[in-house]
Design a protein around this motif. Sequence first.
Motif: not given
Length: 377
Positions: A326, A110, A115-116, A118-123
């Motif tokens: 987020g 991130a 702010s980035k 959550d998306a990185i955590r999921a991937r």
Amino acid sequence: MSQLSLLPEEGRFVGRVWRTDSDGPALVAVRAGRVFDITSREAPTMRDLLEREDVVSVVDAAAGEDLGSLSDVVGSGKYRLLAPCDLQAVKACGVTFARSMIERVIEERAAGDPSKADAIRARVGAIIGDSLRNLVPGSAEAAKVKTALVEEGIWSQYLEVGIGPDAEVFTKGQPMSPVGHGAEVGLHPVSKWNNPEPEIVLAVNSKGEVKGAALGNDVNLRDVEGRSALLLGKAKDNNASCAIGPFIRLFDESYTIDDVRSAELVLRVEGEDGFVLDGHSSMKEISRDPLDLVDQTIGRHHQYPDGFMLFLGTLFAPVEDRDAPGQGFTHKIGDRVAISNPSLGTLANTVRLSTECPPWTFGPAALMRNLAARGLI
């Protein structure tokens, strides 16, 4: 927090208090809820006390000066608790827990932007899953996982120290720079994404012998370190950027390294805005044994003639949103942080900017002059 929760009733505890009548620090031992000044020419510093092979018997035999009850000493203006270490180096281990290791990878990906995350955590979670949980760092199985992660394009320097053969051991601060129980801990003003890190801190002498343990808060600036690992010094070593205390519990027949290995730490953050965050860190989930971390720190490759305090890392990495969705958790000025363990007591501090915390002015040179003036060296 009541003073009764500051320390458990059993155990041998040593620490340091500031005495206004001496305009300097004193070594103290806690016995049956009372605090005794045990400073002597034989052990004028905590460094000297922990160098004693028979430290437990030395503490037991020291009559000392009765300064009053623990609650009186902590609550009076005549004394204040200091970090229980003095001349020891202040070292810390990072990325020693699998779950928090993933958060370090997320910080890096991130680039310090919450702010980035959550998306990185999921991937990353979808790719890694629980594959790291039972890995032994440096093992053949860990090497296979590394190869798979490289092929997936998500290899990271944090995964390298998390599952590779070499632990991350860095300098958290200078000798005598940690603050103690009740003091303010500091955030560098540039940081907008940060959190407390509840940890156990080992007290290690110059021979590499672990003499006891304390609680610690290794304040973490997630955005600063996330921008670049080369900013680790800026992220970690600032005015009042870590707390240790309230006392060191000496290893004896009632408390050993096995108790450290099984310790459960509880964290509570209470904000002036009414926000409350509860967390924990379980030493049962650490990826490297505490004594392995000690061995990677001191040996023929690196000596510490005054010993060192070693933060062991934490499982805790908060992901709860505090304000905007987020954005995750970050400190606010005035947060009260309490870290507790039934065997080590409670370490409580209030969060300020490092520029607003009392400046650190009493270092090793001032300590030596003070001890000399008191006839202790």
